[in-house]
Design an enzyme around this catalytic site. Structure first.
Site, PDB file in Angstrom:
ATOM      1  N   ASP A 275       0.846  -1.199   0.000  1.00 27.66           N
ATOM      2  CA  ASP A 275       0.000   0.000   0.000  1.00 27.66           C
ATOM      3  C   ASP A 275       0.882   1.249   0.000  1.00 27.66           C
ATOM      4  O   ASP A 275       0.633   2.205   0.737  1.00 27.66           O
ATOM      5  CB  ASP A 275      -0.986   0.016   1.185  1.00 27.66           C
ATOM      6  CG  ASP A 275      -2.097   1.047   0.969  1.00 27.66           C
ATOM      7  OD1 ASP A 275      -2.096   1.729  -0.075  1.00 27.66           O
ATOM      8  OD2 ASP A 275      -2.957   1.178   1.855  1.00 27.66           O
ATOM      9  N   HIS A 279       3.280  10.562   0.557  1.00 21.18           N
ATOM     10  CA  HIS A 279       2.846  11.939   0.800  1.00 21.18           C
ATOM     11  C   HIS A 279       4.088  12.714   1.223  1.00 21.18           C
ATOM     12  O   HIS A 279       5.022  12.116   1.785  1.00 21.18           O
ATOM     13  CB  HIS A 279       1.850  12.010   1.968  1.00 21.18           C
ATOM     14  CG  HIS A 279       0.590  11.239   1.751  1.00 21.18           C
ATOM     15  ND1 HIS A 279      -0.416  11.674   0.922  1.00 21.18           N
ATOM     16  CD2 HIS A 279       0.158  10.064   2.271  1.00 21.18           C
ATOM     17  CE1 HIS A 279      -1.412  10.789   0.946  1.00 21.18           C
ATOM     18  NE2 HIS A 279      -1.080   9.800   1.745  1.00 21.18           N
TER      19      HIS A 279
HETATM   20  O1  DOR Z   1      -3.685   5.255   4.076  1.00 24.64           O
HETATM   21  C1  DOR Z   1      -4.159   5.262   2.946  1.00 24.64           C
HETATM   22  N1  DOR Z   1      -3.617   5.984   1.941  1.00 24.64           N
HETATM   23  N2  DOR Z   1      -5.248   4.516   2.695  1.00 24.64           N
HETATM   24  C2  DOR Z   1      -5.881   4.578   1.517  1.00 24.64           C
HETATM   25  O2  DOR Z   1      -6.835   3.857   1.336  1.00 24.64           O
HETATM   26  C3  DOR Z   1      -5.468   5.520   0.483  1.00 24.64           C
HETATM   27  C4  DOR Z   1      -4.019   5.795   0.590  1.00 24.64           C
HETATM   28  C5  DOR Z   1      -3.601   6.950  -0.291  1.00 24.64           C
HETATM   29  O3  DOR Z   1      -3.933   6.961  -1.461  1.00 24.64           O
HETATM   30  O4  DOR Z   1      -2.886   7.837   0.206  1.00 24.64           O
HETATM   31 ZN    ZN Z   2      -7.076   1.493   0.847  1.00 23.57          ZN
HETATM   32 ZN    ZN Z   3      -4.108   2.024  -1.019  1.00 29.69          ZN
END
Ligand code: DOR
Ligand code: ZN
Ligand code: ZN
Length: 395
Positions: A275, A279
Site C-alpha cells: 500500500d 505523501h
Molecule cells: O492510508 C491510505 N492511503 N489509505 C488509503 O486507502 C489511500 C491511501 C492513499 O492513497 O494515500
Molecule cells: Zn485502501
Molecule cells: Zn491504497
C-alpha cells in the site's frame, strides 16, 4: 543464452535447489544444475526468487506529481526488489475511464518495472466494460474519499459483474475512514465492511480481494469464504498505534495484540502488499493517510525470515506466486522455463539500516527510519534487464 544466473539457491518447483538459470530474450529458458555461459551473475550465497509483485501501490503522478511519479515510483520499486507493481486508481484525475487508462499507459512507456492498472469503479458502469482488457482488476473504495461507493451502489455493481460474467478480480478498500474517526479508530468499521462484501460476493458469486486487512477478526471472516482473498501490509505487521507522531493511515495502525493476531493468522493471508502511499512530510503533518513502502517491504520480511517469524516458501507465495495467480499474471510468480525473466535476488546475510535519504521514492521519508535488520534484495531483473546489481541501481 544472453546470460546466466549461476551458483544461487533457486526456488524451483516448490523447493530450494542449487541451480543455474539461463535467460534469453527476456525469458527464463532453462533451469539446470550447471550452465555453460560466458556472461553471468554470480549468485553464490544468495537466493533467487520469482520477481516480487507488489499488488497495492499508489504511483500518483499527474496532478500529484509532487508526491510521486511513475519514474520515481518504479525506480523505488526496482530498488526494493519489486519487478511488478499494481497501480491504484485514486489518482487525480482518477482511473475510472478508458481515457484515464490510456493516459496512464503513456506514463508507463519508459518505466523501470512492469506497471499494471486497477480500474476504479465510481458511477461508471459503462466504462467497466471498456476498461476491462487494459486492466489487471477493479478497485472499489468504501471509505469517505472521492471514489466512495455506497452500499446500494455496491449491490448494483456486483449484480452488473454477475450479469456480464466479468471475471476480473475486484479489490475492495472496506474500511470507512469517517466512521473509524467518529468512533475512535475501532476495528468495527473494517469488520462490518468485510462482512458486507463477503455476503455480496456469496450472493453473486463474485471473487473479491480485500485490501490491507488490519484485524485478525477480518482475516477469520475472509478465510471462511472461498470467493475472498486478502492482503496485509507491512506497516500493519510491524508498526503499532504508538510508534511515532505521523502515523495516520487508513485503516489505522492497531495495538500489539492485534498485530500478534495478524502474524498468528498469516497462513490464512494470500498477499503481502505495501500500500505504498507517498505523501510529503508537510502533508503528513497535516494528517495525510498512508506510508511509502516499496523499498522497505522486502528487507523487513527477509529479516522476519532470519528471525524465524516466517518461512521463505511462505514469503514467495505472499509476495509473488499468489498475487500472480489472483490477478492473472500468467507468466509471472514462478521460476519456470518460458516464464518472463522477472527475478529478485536476495542476500540473507546482508545487514541493512533503513534511511529515508537512501530511498528513491520522491517523498523521501519512511516510517521505518533507523530500523536495522538482515536480509536485503541485491539484484532486480525485469524482462531479463538488470535494473539493480549488488544493491545499486544501474542507469
Ligand atoms: O492510508 C491510505 N492511503 N489509505 C488509503 O486507502 C489511500 C491511501 C492513499 O492513497 O494515500
Ligand atoms: Zn485502501
Ligand atoms: Zn491504497
Amino acid at each position: 543464452m544472453d546470460y546466466g544466473i549461476v551458483n544461487g539457491k533457486v526456488y524451483y518447483q516448490d523447493r530450494w535447489v542449487r541451480a543455474d538459470i539461463g535467460i534469453k530474450d527476456g525469458e527464463i529458458r532453462v533451469i539446470k544444475k550447471k550452465l555453460d555461459v560466458d556472461v553471468y551473475i554470480d549468485a553464490y550465497n544468495k537466493c533467487v526468487l520469482p520477481g516480487v509483485i507488489d499488488a497495492h501501490v499508489h504511483l500518483r503522478d499527474m496532478n500529484q506529481k509532487h508526491k510521486e511519479d511513475f519514474k520515481t515510483g518504479t525506480l523505488a520499486a526496482a530498488h526494493g526488489g519489486v519487478t511488478t507493481v499494481l497501480d491504484m486508481p485514486n489518482t487525480e484525475p482518477p482511473t475510472t475511464s478508458l481515457d484515464a487508462i490510456n493516459q496512464k499507459e503513456e506514463l508507463r512507456r519508459d518505466t523501470a518495472v512492469h506497471v499494471e492498472f486497477f480500474g476504479g469503479i465510481k458511477n461508471n458502469l459503462p466504462e467497466i466494460m471498456s476498461m476491462k482488457d487494459k486492466i489487471i482488476g477493479y478497485k472499489i473504495y468504501m471509505d469517505s474519499t472521492p471514489l466512495h461507493v455506497s452500499k446500494p451502489e455496491l449491490r448494483e455493481i456486483f449484480e452488473f459483474f454477475a450479469k456480464n460474467k466479468i471475471n476480473k478480480r475486484i479489490s475492495v478498500h472496506v474500511d470507512d475512514s469517517e466512521l473509524t474517526k467518529r468512533i475512535g479508530k475501532q476495528k468495527i468499521s473494517e469488520i462490518r465492511g468485510i462482512e458486507f462484501i463477503s455476503n455480496l460476493s456469496r450472493q453473486f458469486g463474485i471473487k473479491v480481494n480485500i485490501c490491507h486487512v488490519s484485524t485478525p477478526e477480518g482475516i477469520k471472516i475472509i478465510s471462511q469464504n472461498p470467493n475472498l482473498t486478502c492482503e496485509v501490509t507491512p506497516h500493519h505487521l510491524f508498526l503499532n498505534e504508538e510508534n511515532f507522531g505521523f502515523a495516520d493511515t487508513n485503516p489505522p495502525l492497531r495495538n500489539q495484540r492485534d498485530i500478534a493476531g495478524l502474524w498468528k493468522n498469516l497462513d490464512q493471508v494470500d498477499i503481502i502488499a505495501s500500500d505504498h502511499a507517498p505523501h510529503t512530510m508537510e502533508e503528513k503533518h497535516e494528517g495525510a493517510e498512508g506510508f511509502p513502502g516499496l523499498e522497505t517491504t522486502l528487507p523487513l520480511l527477509l529479516n522476519a525470515i532470519v528471525c524465524r517469524r516466517l518461512l521463505p516458501s511462505r514469503l514467495i507465495a505472499l509476495i509473488s506466486r499468489n498475487p500472480a495467480r489472483i490477478f492473472g499474471l500468467t507468466d509471472k510468480g514462478e521460476i519456470k522455463p518460458g516464464y518472463c525473466a522477472n527475478l529478485t535476488i536476495v542476500d540473507f546475510h546482508k545487514k541493512y539500516k533503513i534511511r529515508g535519504e537512501d530511498l528513491y521514492t520522491k517523498c523521501g521519508w519512511t516510517p521505518f527510519e533507523g530500523w536495522e535488520g538482515k536480509g536485503a534484495p541485491t539484484h532486480t531483473i525485469v524482462d531479463g534487464r538488470i535494473l539493480m546489481k549488488d544493491g545499486v541501481l544501474l542507469d
